[in-house]
Design an enzyme around this catalytic site. Sequence first.
Site, short mmCIF file in Angstrom:
data_model
loop_
_atom_site.label_atom_id
_atom_site.label_comp_id
_atom_site.label_asym_id
_atom_site.label_seq_id
_atom_site.Cartn_x
_atom_site.Cartn_y
_atom_site.Cartn_z
N HIS A 16 0.77 -0.98 -0.18
CA HIS A 16 -0.10 0.04 0.08
C HIS A 16 0.90 1.43 -0.41
O HIS A 16 1.08 2.14 -1.29
CB HIS A 16 -1.16 0.14 0.87
CG HIS A 16 -1.95 -0.62 1.48
ND1 HIS A 16 -2.62 -1.91 0.47
CD2 HIS A 16 -1.91 -1.94 2.48
CE1 HIS A 16 -3.47 -2.49 1.19
NE2 HIS A 16 -2.83 -2.71 1.81
O1 RIB Z 1 -4.90 -0.08 4.58
C1 RIB Z 1 -3.57 0.17 4.19
C2 RIB Z 1 -2.99 1.20 5.13
O2 RIB Z 1 -3.04 1.01 6.88
C3 RIB Z 1 -1.73 1.01 5.28
O3 RIB Z 1 -0.61 2.76 5.40
C4 RIB Z 1 -1.01 -0.18 5.93
O4 RIB Z 1 0.28 0.98 6.73
C5 RIB Z 1 -2.27 0.60 7.26
O5 RIB Z 1 -1.90 1.51 8.07
#
Ligand code: RIB
Length: 325
Positions: A255
């Site tokens: 992500h």
């Molecule tokens: O949904 C993914 C996000 O949530 C990313 O930033 C991961 O590190 C968590 O913080």
Amino acid sequence: MAHHAVSGRAEGRRVARKIIIDTDPGQDDALAILLALASGEALEVLGLTCVAGNVPLGLTTRNARRICELAGRRDVPVMAGCDRPMGRDLVTAEHVHGEDGLRGVDLPAPTMPLDSRHAVDFLIETLREAAPGTVTLVALAPLTNLATAFRRAPDIVARVADIVLMGGAHRALGNVTPVAEFNIHVDPQAADIVLCAGAPVTIVPLDVTHKALVTPARNAAFAALRTRVGQVAAALSRPTGRESARHGGLGAPLHDPCTIGWLLAPDLFAAREVNVMVETGSELTMGMTVMDWWGVTGRAANARVLHDIDADGFFDLLTAGLARL
Ligand code: RIB
Ligand code: CA
């Protein structure tokens, strides 16, 4: 809503874009921070502002410093921010990131000190001291620090060049509830404040990050760097069965580094100006990002929403960046 160019030019030479990374490391945060620190010619990291999210604040500040030291960057100020959401109990994600937040790696405890400034004060002071439109906020976590800063010092909103945030979902399903993405769900009130503040916002939603899957081949490319950073990157991004199963067994989504990928190579992405609002009332859909893709509400667009990615190009960029550390 003007989005400022990714990086400027002065007397013909490229001027690195100043960024503050707001983060809750967190395995994927760690890779995003490494990629940013490896990209000094394009990005100047002014500081890491930590917040409670994936793990409690004491661990996110510890992990941020562990990653800076891995990258040989003890010079980067790391600050502690808010230790809980604005209006809800903290929900963490140890089941994904491990009890200490960096599952899979045995990095030593940090020796660099935590900067004594509070993260919210650092955000306010840095934006007030810098020329308007020259500092980008890269938000990889629940938006509690940013919203608190905007509430305490509304004058800084107009000084923000862009907020590039990983969060939300359009057509993609939620990853923490059927409809909500973790960063937005943990602190929906903060997300609402940030999205309605009026600063330029670029959203990197699950629709994009679910296309950035760490396949075994991509994970092997990190390990093949044969460096400590490559080893750590491979360990941090090794697909877990649960995450991979949701994506056809191909791999787990990566992500947060997609935000840095956007800043370094926007041509790898497709984007659209859209109105985005956050559910802050119903527990059933709490933290859902409602994206008016076809403009049916008549509400003005308040965000640039990324919706596609050249995943091979992104992983080539990420691997090449990690190779520089
Ligand atoms: O949904 C993914 C996000 O949530 C990313 O930033 C991961 O590190 C968590 O913080
Ligand atoms: Ca994160």
